[in-house]
Motif scaffolding. Structure first.
Motif, short mmCIF file in Angstrom:
data_model
loop_
_atom_site.label_atom_id
_atom_site.label_comp_id
_atom_site.label_asym_id
_atom_site.label_seq_id
_atom_site.Cartn_x
_atom_site.Cartn_y
_atom_site.Cartn_z
N ARG A 266 0.84 -1.19 0.00
CA ARG A 266 0.00 0.00 0.00
C ARG A 266 0.88 1.25 0.00
O ARG A 266 1.92 1.28 0.65
N ASN A 267 0.41 2.26 -0.69
CA ASN A 267 1.20 3.49 -0.80
C ASN A 267 0.29 4.70 -0.66
O ASN A 267 -0.82 4.73 -1.19
N LEU A 268 0.76 5.69 0.06
CA LEU A 268 0.08 6.97 0.19
C LEU A 268 1.04 8.07 -0.23
O LEU A 268 2.22 8.02 0.12
N GLY A 269 0.52 9.06 -0.97
CA GLY A 269 1.33 10.22 -1.30
C GLY A 269 1.35 11.19 -0.13
O GLY A 269 0.43 11.22 0.69
N CYS A 270 2.39 11.98 -0.05
CA CYS A 270 2.52 12.93 1.05
C CYS A 270 1.42 13.98 0.95
O CYS A 270 1.34 14.74 -0.02
N PHE A 271 0.56 14.04 1.95
CA PHE A 271 -0.58 14.96 1.96
C PHE A 271 -0.11 16.41 1.98
O PHE A 271 -0.63 17.26 1.25
N ALA A 272 0.87 16.72 2.81
CA ALA A 272 1.37 18.09 2.90
C ALA A 272 1.97 18.55 1.57
O ALA A 272 1.82 19.71 1.18
N HIS A 273 2.64 17.64 0.88
CA HIS A 273 3.20 17.98 -0.42
C HIS A 273 2.09 18.32 -1.41
O HIS A 273 2.18 19.31 -2.16
N THR A 274 1.01 17.53 -1.39
CA THR A 274 -0.11 17.79 -2.29
C THR A 274 -0.76 19.13 -1.98
O THR A 274 -1.16 19.88 -2.88
N ILE A 275 -0.89 19.46 -0.71
CA ILE A 275 -1.46 20.74 -0.30
C ILE A 275 -0.63 21.90 -0.84
O ILE A 275 -1.15 22.93 -1.30
N GLN A 276 0.70 21.75 -0.81
CA GLN A 276 1.56 22.82 -1.33
C GLN A 276 1.41 22.98 -2.83
O GLN A 276 1.50 24.10 -3.36
N LEU A 277 1.15 21.89 -3.56
CA LEU A 277 0.89 21.99 -4.99
C LEU A 277 -0.40 22.75 -5.25
O LEU A 277 -0.51 23.51 -6.22
N VAL A 278 -1.39 22.55 -4.39
CA VAL A 278 -2.64 23.31 -4.50
C VAL A 278 -2.37 24.80 -4.31
O VAL A 278 -2.88 25.65 -5.05
N ASP B 168 0.42 26.42 -4.79
CA ASP B 168 1.17 26.96 -5.94
C ASP B 168 0.23 27.30 -7.09
O ASP B 168 0.38 28.34 -7.75
N GLU B 169 -0.74 26.43 -7.36
CA GLU B 169 -1.70 26.70 -8.43
C GLU B 169 -2.50 27.96 -8.14
O GLU B 169 -2.73 28.79 -9.03
N GLY B 170 -2.94 28.11 -6.91
CA GLY B 170 -3.75 29.27 -6.56
C GLY B 170 -2.99 30.57 -6.68
O GLY B 170 -3.52 31.58 -7.18
N LEU B 171 -1.73 30.58 -6.25
CA LEU B 171 -0.94 31.82 -6.29
C LEU B 171 -0.63 32.26 -7.72
O LEU B 171 -0.51 33.45 -8.01
N LEU B 172 -0.50 31.29 -8.62
CA LEU B 172 -0.18 31.62 -10.01
C LEU B 172 -1.40 32.00 -10.83
O LEU B 172 -1.27 32.49 -11.95
N SER B 173 -2.59 31.74 -10.29
CA SER B 173 -3.81 31.92 -11.08
C SER B 173 -4.24 33.37 -11.20
O SER B 173 -4.90 33.74 -12.17
N GLN B 174 -3.90 34.21 -10.22
CA GLN B 174 -4.33 35.61 -10.22
C GLN B 174 -3.14 36.51 -10.48
O GLN B 174 -2.18 36.55 -9.70
N ARG B 175 -3.24 37.26 -11.58
CA ARG B 175 -2.10 38.08 -12.00
C ARG B 175 -1.71 39.10 -10.96
O ARG B 175 -0.51 39.32 -10.70
N SER B 176 -2.69 39.74 -10.35
CA SER B 176 -2.38 40.79 -9.36
C SER B 176 -1.62 40.21 -8.17
O SER B 176 -0.69 40.84 -7.66
N VAL B 177 -1.98 39.01 -7.75
CA VAL B 177 -1.28 38.36 -6.64
C VAL B 177 0.14 37.99 -7.05
O VAL B 177 1.09 38.20 -6.29
N SER B 178 0.29 37.46 -8.26
CA SER B 178 1.63 37.09 -8.75
C SER B 178 2.54 38.30 -8.82
O SER B 178 3.73 38.23 -8.48
N GLU B 179 1.98 39.45 -9.27
CA GLU B 179 2.79 40.66 -9.37
C GLU B 179 3.21 41.16 -7.99
O GLU B 179 4.35 41.61 -7.80
#
Length: 596
Positions: A257-269, A271-282
């Protein structure tokens, strides 16, 4: 003066001043000469003679006191010349004392992560010489080739003895690079519970990993490490890895049985959110430029520090974010917000900053910080030593609710929040369909069935759990014992101190809110010992989310097993935790920084 205080004769005589040549007998008040001509030559001979001649009883008491060790007299015998010389001799290298000191130095190096070169440093050698001048520090070569292997063998034997009878163990593994040597290391850490449900962890091995990092080579290396520790694959409960494909491939080849690192997955989420809004990225780009300027310019940092002190603020360095370091973007934003007054004052006096922030951008940073705060807190929560698979479903449920909640304060970050929610939904879309997560959540006394987003999912999960209880499946008998836990209300473990409601974070408030909204589980739809026990368990009030589930199970373990004795399955041996035990698998491993 010190000798006068130490001698038992002064129980019977008193001296007005240290320089006085006579002492007064406390019994007959006679003044008796102390002998000698100065304080350096005064003695007690005349005093003892007076006591022997005029006060026989008291003299007998004095003799008894001086002949008894530790009675406050002067019975210590003077060392002979040979004994004095012997006390100056160095300990033999194989003596008990020298061996013990060497062992403690080796333990100090290992526990504190010190380099082996410590034993060659002048300051350390002078410290040891001062503490024990008779001890000679062995060479660095001795510590490397003899002391370290001996310590490793003792620790290895101790761990092997502890896990010998454990039939279900969880593991975390990762490939990482050393900071001091350009090599790749494959580590394997084991996690298990003892008979009192106390969690333990130990790193079994950190192996130099040569060659290509393919699934085949990784699985072969892990299998070799397990074989060296005589751990069969049937005792592997689950292995936690990062989300890289080669790791998932390796676990599939091993058949575990294998589980992916939950905290790692949360950080990927995140990253997606921060890159989605141009004003936030700037804004984040401006933040990185500002922090980078102060990190690379000593003059600029010195000026900022002066301003901080003038404003009576604690001097703090600004924190730069690092792509591979969890929560670092949130930490960077927070450090800038904390120093907003000082930075504004700096900008008013100096024009060397590569970028500045407008009032609207400062407001946007504050909103971004509020949105990211639950992610940061949750990452720390699931990275703790007590985290388990049971924490995952409740955590995702709480994040969903927080992100789905809209308000006027979301102006400027709505796209980011929407993207965060979508990424969370996409990456955890099948979460509540996986038995390892659902059973773990159901059997955690903090969560039970209260945090499932879909009532039907919770219903199906409980039915599946009940089916296993009734069948007494030998693969999940530990689940059987733990899920059968309440023919009557169970005793609760002592509760930990919890924060006052006003001081709770938005994340923890949402956990409490979900519990308050939970519906009553209702009456059982079927009958039987297992059904009654399972229903009574879910009907019982959950323990606080801040309480320790391991402590809870330690208190209730025997009681649960006794309740499960009638038709609910067989009991496993000491230290056993089976397939979907919520306490058997850690929720995350700190240090997983691989990208998706």
């Amino acid at each position: 003066m010190e000798r006068r205080k130490e001698s038992a004769i002064w129980r019977y005589f008193t001296v007005a001043t240290p320089a006085r040549s006579t002492a007064v007998c406390n019994i007959c008040k006679t003044e008796v000469s102390r002998g000698g001509s100065s304080t350096a030559t005064y003695n007690t001979t005349n005093l003892i003679k007076h006591l022997r001649k005029h006060h026989v009883k008291e003299h007998a008491e004095f003799e008894q006191a001086t002949s008894s060790k530790g009675a406050g007299g002067t019975a210590q015998q003077q060392l002979t010349l040979s004994e004095s010389l012997q006390r100056r001799e160095k300990y033999p290298a194989n003596s008990v004392k020298a061996t013990k000191i060497t062992e403690k130095i080796m333990e100090c190096i290992v526990l504190d992560g010190e380099p082996l070169s410590l034993v060659e440093r002048t300051g350390f050698r002078r410290l040891i010489e001062f503490l024990e001048s008779r001890y000679t520090i062995p060479s660095r070569k001795y510590f490397t080739e003899t002391a370290l292997p001996e310590l490793y063998k003792r620790v290895r034997d101790h761990i092997a003895k502890q896990i010998k009878d454990v039939t279900a163990m969880s593991f975390t593994t990762d490939i990482w690079s050393s900071d001091v040597c350009p090599i790749s290391l494959l580590s394997l850490t084991v996690h298990w519970l003892d008979t009192s449900c106390t969690p333990h962890s130990a790193m079994l091995q950190a192996k130099n990993f040569h060659g290509s990092h393919t699934g085949e080579t990784i699985s072969a290396a892990i299998k070799q490490m397990l074989d060296q520790w005589r751990i069969p694959l049937c005792n592997v409960h689950v292995i936690l890895t990062d989300n890289a494909r080669n790791m998932k491939r390796a676990m599939a080849i091993l058949g575990v049985r294998n589980l992916g690192c939950f905290a790692h997955t949360i950080q990927l989420v995140v990253d997606e959110g921060l890159l989605s809004q141009r004003s936030v990225s700037e804004v984040l780009a401006c933040c990185r430029q500002i922090v980078g300027h102060f990190k690379h310019s000593n003059l600029a940092y010195s000026r900022l520090q002066d301003i901080q002190m003038q404003m009576q603020m604690e001097p703090k360095r600004l924190q730069q974010d690092v792509k591979t370091r969890w929560n670092s973007t949130y930490i960077m934003v927070q450090s800038l917000l904390e120093q907003k007054r000082a930075l504004c004052a700096y900008i008013a006096d100096h024009d060397d900053l590569p970028s500045t922030l407008t009032a609207n951008q400062w407001a946007l940073m504050e909103k971004t910080s509020i949105v990211l705060a639950p992610f940061e807190e949750l990452t720390r929560k699931v990275s703790s030593s007590t985290a388990s698979t049971a924490d995952v479903i409740p955590a995702v449920t709480v994040l969903r609710r927080l992100l789905a909640r809209e308000g006027d304060e979301d102006t400027g970050i709505k796209t980011m929040k929407r993207t965060l929610l979508q990424a969370l939904e996409r990456r955890f879309i099948t979460l509540e369909d996986k038995p390892l997560y659902t059973y773990s959540t159901l059997l955690d006394p903090r969560y039970k069935d209260r945090y499932f987003t879909n009532p039907d999912t919770a219903k199906y999960a409980k039915e599946a759990l009940l089916k296993e209880l009734q069948e007494g499946d030998c693969r999940t008998t530990a689940i059987t014992a733990e899920a059968s836990e309440a023919a009557e209300p169970l005793e609760k473990a002592p509760r930990m101190e919890t924060a006052a409601p006003s001081s709770k974070s938005s994340l923890m408030k949402e956990f409490d809110q979900i519990l308050e909204e939970s519906d009553d589980p209702g009456a059982a739809t079927s009958s039987g010992p297992a059904v009654e026990q399972l229903h009574a368990y879910f009907a019982e009030k959950t323990i606080a989310t801040s309480d320790n589930p391991y402590q809870y199970w330690g208190v209730n373990r025997q009681r649960v097993m006794d309740l499960g004795g009638s038709g609910t399955g067989t009991r496993h041996g000491a230290g056993t935790k089976r397939v979907d035990d919520p306490l058997a698998a850690p929720g995350t491993e700190r240090g997983f920084i691989k990208e998706n």
